[in-house]
Design a protein around this motif. Structure first.
Motif, PDB file in Angstrom:
ATOM      1  N   GLU A   4       0.830  -1.206   0.000  1.00  0.00           N
ATOM      2  CA  GLU A   4       0.000   0.000   0.000  1.00  0.00           C
ATOM      3  C   GLU A   4       0.864   1.256   0.000  1.00  0.00           C
ATOM      4  OE1 GLU A   4      -3.397   2.221   2.757  1.00  0.00           O
ATOM      5  OE2 GLU A   4      -2.550   0.309   3.401  1.00  0.00           O
ATOM      6  N   HIS A   5       1.899   1.248   0.838  1.00  0.00           N
ATOM      7  CA  HIS A   5       2.805   2.395   0.908  1.00  0.00           C
ATOM      8  C   HIS A   5       3.563   2.577  -0.403  1.00  0.00           C
ATOM      9  CE1 HIS A   5       3.039   2.116   5.595  1.00  0.00           C
ATOM     10  NE2 HIS A   5       1.849   2.505   5.163  1.00  0.00           N
ATOM     11  N   SER A   6       4.016   1.470  -0.952  1.00  0.00           N
ATOM     12  CA  SER A   6       4.766   1.517  -2.205  1.00  0.00           C
ATOM     13  C   SER A   6       3.888   2.032  -3.352  1.00  0.00           C
ATOM     14  CB  SER A   6       5.300   0.127  -2.528  1.00  0.00           C
ATOM     15  OG  SER A   6       5.997   0.130  -3.743  1.00  0.00           O
ATOM     16  N   ALA A   7       2.659   1.535  -3.423  1.00  0.00           N
ATOM     17  CA  ALA A   7       1.742   1.976  -4.481  1.00  0.00           C
ATOM     18  C   ALA A   7       1.410   3.454  -4.317  1.00  0.00           C
ATOM     19  CB  ALA A   7       0.470   1.128  -4.462  1.00  0.00           C
ATOM     20  N   PHE A   8       1.197   3.900  -3.077  1.00  0.00           N
ATOM     21  CA  PHE A   8       0.926   5.318  -2.839  1.00  0.00           C
ATOM     22  C   PHE A   8       2.114   6.156  -3.297  1.00  0.00           C
ATOM     23  CE2 PHE A   8       1.535   9.106  -0.260  1.00  0.00           C
ATOM     24  CZ  PHE A   8       0.384   9.806  -0.594  1.00  0.00           C
ATOM     25  N   SER A   9       3.308   5.716  -2.956  1.00  0.00           N
ATOM     26  CA  SER A   9       4.517   6.443  -3.339  1.00  0.00           C
ATOM     27  C   SER A   9       4.589   6.612  -4.856  1.00  0.00           C
ATOM     28  CB  SER A   9       5.749   5.690  -2.829  1.00  0.00           C
ATOM     29  OG  SER A   9       6.921   6.227  -3.379  1.00  0.00           O
ATOM     30  N   GLU A  10       4.298   5.560  -5.589  1.00  0.00           N
ATOM     31  CA  GLU A  10       4.327   5.631  -7.052  1.00  0.00           C
ATOM     32  C   GLU A  10       3.278   6.612  -7.575  1.00  0.00           C
ATOM     33  OE1 GLU A  10       4.104   1.755  -8.884  1.00  0.00           O
ATOM     34  OE2 GLU A  10       5.633   0.967  -7.519  1.00  0.00           O
ATOM     35  N   ARG A  11       2.070   6.571  -7.008  1.00  0.00           N
ATOM     36  CA  ARG A  11       1.015   7.503  -7.439  1.00  0.00           C
ATOM     37  C   ARG A  11       1.395   8.944  -7.114  1.00  0.00           C
ATOM     38  NH1 ARG A  11      -2.072   3.276  -5.464  1.00  0.00           N
ATOM     39  NH2 ARG A  11      -2.394   4.311  -3.462  1.00  0.00           N
ATOM     40  N   LEU A  12       1.950   9.155  -5.915  1.00  0.00           N
ATOM     41  CA  LEU A  12       2.347  10.501  -5.513  1.00  0.00           C
ATOM     42  C   LEU A  12       3.434  11.045  -6.438  1.00  0.00           C
ATOM     43  CD1 LEU A  12       2.316  12.936  -3.614  1.00  0.00           C
ATOM     44  CD2 LEU A  12       3.866  11.666  -2.091  1.00  0.00           C
ATOM     45  N   ARG A  13       4.466  10.251  -6.690  1.00  0.00           N
ATOM     46  CA  ARG A  13       5.551  10.717  -7.557  1.00  0.00           C
ATOM     47  C   ARG A  13       5.065  10.980  -8.977  1.00  0.00           C
ATOM     48  NH1 ARG A  13       8.225   6.235  -5.510  1.00  0.00           N
ATOM     49  NH2 ARG A  13       8.647   5.570  -7.621  1.00  0.00           N
ATOM     50  N   ALA A  14       4.175  10.116  -9.482  1.00  0.00           N
ATOM     51  CA  ALA A  14       3.629  10.322 -10.830  1.00  0.00           C
ATOM     52  C   ALA A  14       2.781  11.588 -10.880  1.00  0.00           C
ATOM     53  CB  ALA A  14       2.793   9.106 -11.249  1.00  0.00           C
ATOM     54  N   ALA A  15       1.977  11.832  -9.843  1.00  0.00           N
ATOM     55  CA  ALA A  15       1.137  13.036  -9.797  1.00  0.00           C
ATOM     56  C   ALA A  15       2.003  14.290  -9.706  1.00  0.00           C
ATOM     57  CB  ALA A  15       0.168  12.963  -8.621  1.00  0.00           C
ATOM     58  N   LEU A  16       3.076  14.221  -8.944  1.00  0.00           N
ATOM     59  CA  LEU A  16       3.998  15.362  -8.850  1.00  0.00           C
ATOM     60  C   LEU A  16       4.608  15.661 -10.213  1.00  0.00           C
ATOM     61  CD1 LEU A  16       5.767  14.499  -5.478  1.00  0.00           C
ATOM     62  CD2 LEU A  16       4.315  16.498  -5.905  1.00  0.00           C
ATOM     63  N   GLN A  17       4.995  14.608 -10.913  1.00  0.00           N
ATOM     64  CA  GLN A  17       5.590  14.788 -12.240  1.00  0.00           C
ATOM     65  C   GLN A  17       4.565  15.399 -13.201  1.00  0.00           C
ATOM     66  OE1 GLN A  17       7.045  11.185 -14.039  1.00  0.00           O
ATOM     67  NE2 GLN A  17       8.191  12.297 -15.588  1.00  0.00           N
ATOM     68  N   ARG A  18       3.325  14.892 -13.186  1.00  0.00           N
ATOM     69  CA  ARG A  18       2.283  15.449 -14.066  1.00  0.00           C
ATOM     70  C   ARG A  18       2.014  16.915 -13.739  1.00  0.00           C
ATOM     71  NH1 ARG A  18      -0.300  10.513 -12.972  1.00  0.00           N
ATOM     72  NH2 ARG A  18      -1.680  11.544 -11.491  1.00  0.00           N
ATOM     73  N   ALA A  19       2.148  17.267 -12.456  1.00  0.00           N
ATOM     74  CA  ALA A  19       1.900  18.651 -12.034  1.00  0.00           C
ATOM     75  C   ALA A  19       3.108  19.556 -12.286  1.00  0.00           C
ATOM     76  CB  ALA A  19       1.532  18.687 -10.552  1.00  0.00           C
ATOM     77  N   GLY A  20       4.213  18.978 -12.748  1.00  0.00           N
ATOM     78  CA  GLY A  20       5.406  19.776 -13.011  1.00  0.00           C
ATOM     79  C   GLY A  20       6.187  20.121 -11.764  1.00  0.00           C
ATOM     80  N   LEU A  21       6.014  19.321 -10.722  1.00  0.00           N
ATOM     81  CA  LEU A  21       6.730  19.547  -9.467  1.00  0.00           C
ATOM     82  C   LEU A  21       7.805  18.487  -9.287  1.00  0.00           C
ATOM     83  CD1 LEU A  21       3.722  20.254  -7.099  1.00  0.00           C
ATOM     84  CD2 LEU A  21       5.357  21.910  -7.984  1.00  0.00           C
TER      85      LEU A  21
END
Length: 131
Positions: A4-21
């Protein structure tokens, strides 16, 4: 590290990248506070990014707001929410979102002045590209 933590981490990092952060804990701590999150350490944010921990609900909601997505999408998965405009779809950088929100809180006279300044920047930018 849980799945769960690993999957959240991947979603968070992908969302940050999509947001340009970037994945800078320093910047994320600062932005998190501006989006209504609770105080958190850089180490805690690093733990979220590396899949060692999950944010508390208040910070999950602030992260989702910052990334223009629903909290459950960030926590459990799904595509991020996109801002819809009559001209199509576009993603809004969280820093731009804060600037727009601040702009909307200004009195009408100051908003008019800022629109004029933006128009001048656009004209200047267009002129400099032609030369």
């Amino acid at each position: 590290m849980s799945n769960e933590h690993s999957a959240f981490s991947e979603r968070l990092r992908a969302a940050l990248q999509r947001a340009g952060l970037g994945e800078s804990p320093v910047e994320l701590v600062r932005l998190l506070a501006r989006f209504g999150g609770e105080p958190v350490s850089q180490q805690a944010v690093s733990g979220w990014l590396k899949g060692r921990a999950m944010p508390r609900q208040a910070n999950l909601k602030a992260l989702a707001k910052m990334l223009s997505m629903e909290p459950q999408q960030l926590q459990y998965g799904d595509d991020g929410k996109r801002v819809r405009e009559s001209r199509g779809e576009w993603r809004l950088d969280p820093r731009d979102q804060l600037a727009i929100e601040a702009f909307l809180q200004l009195p009408p006279a100051q908003r008019k002045l800022l629109r004029h300044v933006i128009d001048e920047f656009v004209k200047s930018s267009t002129t400099s590209r032609k030369t």
